[in-house]
Design a protein around this motif. Sequence first.
Motif, PDB file in Angstrom:
ATOM      1  N   SER A 197      33.308  -8.182  23.645  1.00  0.00           N
ATOM      2  CA  SER A 197      32.502  -6.971  23.654  1.00  0.00           C
ATOM      3  C   SER A 197      31.347  -7.150  22.686  1.00  0.00           C
ATOM      4  O   SER A 197      31.473  -7.830  21.660  1.00  0.00           O
ATOM      5  N   GLY A 198      30.215  -6.561  23.028  1.00  0.00           N
ATOM      6  CA  GLY A 198      29.051  -6.701  22.171  1.00  0.00           C
ATOM      7  C   GLY A 198      28.005  -5.675  22.518  1.00  0.00           C
ATOM      8  O   GLY A 198      28.317  -4.545  22.912  1.00  0.00           O
ATOM      9  N   ALA A 199      26.760  -6.069  22.413  1.00  0.00           N
ATOM     10  CA  ALA A 199      25.645  -5.144  22.648  1.00  0.00           C
ATOM     11  C   ALA A 199      24.443  -5.923  23.134  1.00  0.00           C
ATOM     12  O   ALA A 199      24.352  -7.144  22.982  1.00  0.00           O
ATOM     13  N   VAL A 200      23.503  -5.182  23.714  1.00  0.00           N
ATOM     14  CA  VAL A 200      22.263  -5.777  24.197  1.00  0.00           C
ATOM     15  C   VAL A 200      21.347  -6.028  23.003  1.00  0.00           C
ATOM     16  O   VAL A 200      21.200  -5.176  22.122  1.00  0.00           O
ATOM     17  N   THR A 201      20.747  -7.216  22.956  1.00  0.00           N
ATOM     18  CA  THR A 201      19.831  -7.575  21.877  1.00  0.00           C
ATOM     19  C   THR A 201      18.678  -8.367  22.483  1.00  0.00           C
ATOM     20  O   THR A 201      18.482  -8.361  23.702  1.00  0.00           O
ATOM     21  N   THR A 202      17.904  -9.044  21.653  1.00  0.00           N
ATOM     22  CA  THR A 202      16.805  -9.875  22.133  1.00  0.00           C
ATOM     23  C   THR A 202      17.097 -11.337  21.813  1.00  0.00           C
ATOM     24  O   THR A 202      17.849 -11.643  20.894  1.00  0.00           O
ATOM     25  N   LEU A 203      16.445 -12.213  22.567  1.00  0.00           N
ATOM     26  CA  LEU A 203      16.714 -13.637  22.398  1.00  0.00           C
ATOM     27  C   LEU A 203      16.109 -14.174  21.108  1.00  0.00           C
ATOM     28  O   LEU A 203      16.739 -14.943  20.395  1.00  0.00           O
ATOM     29  N   LYS A 204      14.902 -13.752  20.773  1.00  0.00           N
ATOM     30  CA  LYS A 204      14.219 -14.272  19.598  1.00  0.00           C
ATOM     31  C   LYS A 204      14.266 -13.250  18.467  1.00  0.00           C
ATOM     32  O   LYS A 204      14.149 -12.043  18.709  1.00  0.00           O
ATOM     33  N   PRO A 205      14.421 -13.710  17.232  1.00  0.00           N
ATOM     34  CA  PRO A 205      14.504 -12.761  16.106  1.00  0.00           C
ATOM     35  C   PRO A 205      13.265 -11.889  15.948  1.00  0.00           C
ATOM     36  O   PRO A 205      13.363 -10.726  15.556  1.00  0.00           O
ATOM     37  N   ASN A 206      12.081 -12.429  16.243  1.00  0.00           N
ATOM     38  CA  ASN A 206      10.857 -11.632  16.048  1.00  0.00           C
ATOM     39  C   ASN A 206      10.667 -10.576  17.117  1.00  0.00           C
ATOM     40  O   ASN A 206       9.726  -9.782  17.052  1.00  0.00           O
ATOM     41  N   GLN A 207      11.557 -10.538  18.129  1.00  0.00           N
ATOM     42  CA  GLN A 207      11.460  -9.538  19.184  1.00  0.00           C
ATOM     43  C   GLN A 207      12.423  -8.378  18.958  1.00  0.00           C
ATOM     44  O   GLN A 207      12.462  -7.446  19.767  1.00  0.00           O
ATOM     45  N   ARG A 208      13.196  -8.426  17.904  1.00  0.00           N
ATOM     46  CA  ARG A 208      14.162  -7.367  17.641  1.00  0.00           C
ATOM     47  C   ARG A 208      13.518  -6.242  16.835  1.00  0.00           C
ATOM     48  O   ARG A 208      12.495  -6.450  16.178  1.00  0.00           O
ATOM     49  N   PRO A 209      14.111  -5.056  16.863  1.00  0.00           N
ATOM     50  CA  PRO A 209      13.555  -3.956  16.054  1.00  0.00           C
ATOM     51  C   PRO A 209      13.510  -4.347  14.586  1.00  0.00           C
ATOM     52  O   PRO A 209      14.445  -4.930  14.053  1.00  0.00           O
ATOM     53  N   GLN A 210      12.416  -4.035  13.962  1.00  0.00           N
ATOM     54  CA  GLN A 210      12.219  -4.438  12.580  1.00  0.00           C
ATOM     55  C   GLN A 210      11.493  -3.345  11.825  1.00  0.00           C
ATOM     56  O   GLN A 210      10.891  -2.446  12.434  1.00  0.00           O
ATOM     57  N   SER A 211      11.566  -3.443  10.517  1.00  0.00           N
ATOM     58  CA  SER A 211      10.948  -2.430   9.674  1.00  0.00           C
ATOM     59  C   SER A 211       9.599  -2.927   9.168  1.00  0.00           C
ATOM     60  O   SER A 211       9.394  -4.117   8.944  1.00  0.00           O
ATOM     61  N   ILE A 212       8.681  -1.975   8.997  1.00  0.00           N
ATOM     62  CA  ILE A 212       7.382  -2.248   8.392  1.00  0.00           C
ATOM     63  C   ILE A 212       7.492  -1.893   6.919  1.00  0.00           C
ATOM     64  O   ILE A 212       7.827  -0.760   6.568  1.00  0.00           O
ATOM     65  N   GLN A 213       7.231  -2.863   6.049  1.00  0.00           N
ATOM     66  CA  GLN A 213       7.449  -2.682   4.616  1.00  0.00           C
ATOM     67  C   GLN A 213       6.130  -2.700   3.857  1.00  0.00           C
ATOM     68  O   GLN A 213       5.138  -3.272   4.314  1.00  0.00           O
ATOM     69  N   SER A 214       6.168  -2.061   2.712  1.00  0.00           N
ATOM     70  CA  SER A 214       5.014  -2.061   1.822  1.00  0.00           C
ATOM     71  C   SER A 214       5.109  -3.251   0.876  1.00  0.00           C
ATOM     72  O   SER A 214       6.130  -3.446   0.218  1.00  0.00           O
ATOM     73  N   VAL A 215       4.054  -4.045   0.811  1.00  0.00           N
ATOM     74  CA  VAL A 215       4.056  -5.230  -0.037  1.00  0.00           C
ATOM     75  C   VAL A 215       3.862  -4.857  -1.503  1.00  0.00           C
ATOM     76  O   VAL A 215       4.353  -5.545  -2.404  1.00  0.00           O
ATOM     77  N   ILE A 216       3.159  -3.752  -1.759  1.00  0.00           N
ATOM     78  CA  ILE A 216       2.872  -3.335  -3.129  1.00  0.00           C
ATOM     79  C   ILE A 216       3.354  -1.901  -3.324  1.00  0.00           C
ATOM     80  O   ILE A 216       3.612  -1.177  -2.353  1.00  0.00           O
ATOM     81  N   SER A 217       3.469  -1.520  -4.578  1.00  0.00           N
ATOM     82  CA  SER A 217       3.820  -0.131  -4.886  1.00  0.00           C
ATOM     83  C   SER A 217       2.600   0.760  -4.681  1.00  0.00           C
ATOM     84  O   SER A 217       1.458   0.333  -4.876  1.00  0.00           O
ATOM     85  N   GLY A 218       2.862   2.005  -4.304  1.00  0.00           N
ATOM     86  CA  GLY A 218       1.745   2.914  -4.092  1.00  0.00           C
ATOM     87  C   GLY A 218       2.212   4.310  -3.745  1.00  0.00           C
ATOM     88  O   GLY A 218       3.418   4.586  -3.665  1.00  0.00           O
ATOM     89  N   ARG A 219       1.234   5.186  -3.529  1.00  0.00           N
ATOM     90  CA  ARG A 219       1.500   6.571  -3.152  1.00  0.00           C
ATOM     91  C   ARG A 219       0.920   6.820  -1.770  1.00  0.00           C
ATOM     92  O   ARG A 219      -0.236   6.482  -1.499  1.00  0.00           O
ATOM     93  N   ILE A 220       1.727   7.398  -0.893  1.00  0.00           N
ATOM     94  CA  ILE A 220       1.287   7.657   0.476  1.00  0.00           C
ATOM     95  C   ILE A 220       0.184   8.708   0.459  1.00  0.00           C
ATOM     96  O   ILE A 220       0.347   9.800  -0.085  1.00  0.00           O
ATOM     97  N   GLU A 221      -0.961   8.328   1.071  1.00  0.00           N
ATOM     98  CA  GLU A 221      -2.107   9.231   1.123  1.00  0.00           C
ATOM     99  C   GLU A 221      -2.384   9.756   2.525  1.00  0.00           C
ATOM    100  O   GLU A 221      -2.781  10.912   2.685  1.00  0.00           O
ATOM    101  N   LYS A 222      -2.157   8.910   3.560  1.00  0.00           N
ATOM    102  CA  LYS A 222      -2.494   9.347   4.915  1.00  0.00           C
ATOM    103  C   LYS A 222      -1.708   8.539   5.942  1.00  0.00           C
ATOM    104  O   LYS A 222      -1.573   7.323   5.815  1.00  0.00           O
ATOM    105  N   TRP A 223      -1.170   9.250   6.961  1.00  0.00           N
ATOM    106  CA  TRP A 223      -0.499   8.604   8.096  1.00  0.00           C
ATOM    107  C   TRP A 223      -1.479   8.549   9.269  1.00  0.00           C
ATOM    108  O   TRP A 223      -2.212   9.505   9.529  1.00  0.00           O
ATOM    109  N   TYR A 224      -1.466   7.439   9.971  1.00  0.00           N
ATOM    110  CA  TYR A 224      -2.324   7.273  11.139  1.00  0.00           C
ATOM    111  C   TYR A 224      -1.535   7.274  12.444  1.00  0.00           C
ATOM    112  O   TYR A 224      -2.138   7.199  13.516  1.00  0.00           O
ATOM    113  N   VAL A 225      -0.212   7.306  12.405  1.00  0.00           N
ATOM    114  CA  VAL A 225       0.625   7.268  13.612  1.00  0.00           C
ATOM    115  C   VAL A 225       1.719   8.317  13.478  1.00  0.00           C
ATOM    116  O   VAL A 225       1.949   8.879  12.401  1.00  0.00           O
TER     117      VAL A 225
END
Length: 449
Positions: free
Chosen positions: A58-86
């Motif tokens: 038993s398992g689950a549906v995934t993707t063949l390549k690691p870069n095609q799987r759901p991933q998080s967008i991370q902040s490289v530096i510390s900061g304060r959120i000023e504006k969302w565009y999406v």
Amino acid sequence: MLNISDNNNPKQVLEQFKTVRTLENKTHYKILNKIIIGISILGIAMLFLPWTQNISGSGAVTTLKPNQRPQSIQSVISGRIEKWYVQEGDFVKKGDTILYISEIKEDYMDPNLVQNTKNQVDAKQNAVESYQAKVISLENQLQAIEAEKKLKLEQAYNKIKQARLKIKSDSIDLVAANTQLKIATTQFNRAIKLNDEGLKPLTDVEEKKLKLQEVEAKIINQENKLLTSKNDFINSKVEVNRIIAEYAEKVSKSQSDKFTALSSQYDAKAQVNKLENQHANYSIRNNMYYIRAAQSGYINRALQSGIGETVKEGTAIATIMPAAYEIAVETYVDPIDLPLIHKGEKVRIWFDGWPTIVFSGWPDISYGTFGGTIVAIENFISPNGKYRVLITPDKNEDKWPKELSIGSGAQTLALLDTVPIWFEIWRVLNGFPPNYYKQATSTTTKEKK
């Protein structure tokens, strides 16, 4: 042994009971007996039907390549959120801006930080050029000192040569004066002798005596000249040593100044490189205030909310699902079944949400299952105590449903050897694994060929 008892015949014993005699005389019980006998014969015959051994997982549906799987967008530096565009559910292309953050570290709050750092780089670069010009000037000075030293030494050596010739000349003059002294002495002695004999007047003796005294004075004067020439010769040698020492000191001082300038130049170059590194880092950091999508996809979820919220470096901002991916299934098998799994083997799969009728032993008559091929087997056990196997669609069978979503459940059957049902029942009852020798048999067949 004699058989003298009437109870040895089972039929006679059962006929003593009324119920047995009643059942024996009714027709439908005779039919039931025939049905039971037929079912028994059919059941025994079914034991010889083929049964496909399999390994379930038993398992689950995934993707063949690691870069095609759901991933998080991370902040490289510390900061304060000023504006969302999406917003959640939006499709973004690679490089699109997700949000903008402002600086919170005091070391980088200067709005002209990049330009100021560039000015420092230019100033240090000018210092490097100045030190380089100073080094060139000192090198020219060294060349001039060496040229002057050469001329001075030539002049001193000429004086030595002149002094040596002067000594030689004075020595010759001294020898000539000694010769004249001998002649004058001889003439004086002869004049005295002739005067005693009355052949020369006294005035001749006095003249010869005066000449002798002049020659003796000349010899003394010539000896003084010779000593003076020798002294000049010694002074010329001393002058050569003085010139060598003087210009050695000048050369050493110039070289010391040159090396000091070179050291300052190298130090300035190191500072230039450091400042250029800082300038590049500051320029790159300015571009990091805008967090962009690393690839095209859909924004699944915003993990940070609001305006003015502070995030640290490495903090996940949102999750993105790539727009283009190759689907696969990851399933897990028990450790006892791992030796039976091999890359390239066929697997039957059915997915959650799709109508399926599965006969594990007869995969050909199953409904709603899809074909797959094993492409990867993990060699390290997973936290759930099983081994992970990655499966891709079988190109020779029907395509998997397009509506499959990443993370939906899936059940798998890895197909092994085909054996009779009675053998499979016997194997299960005894706790034996499926056929361990499938690969060995294939290898033996290849060796025979």
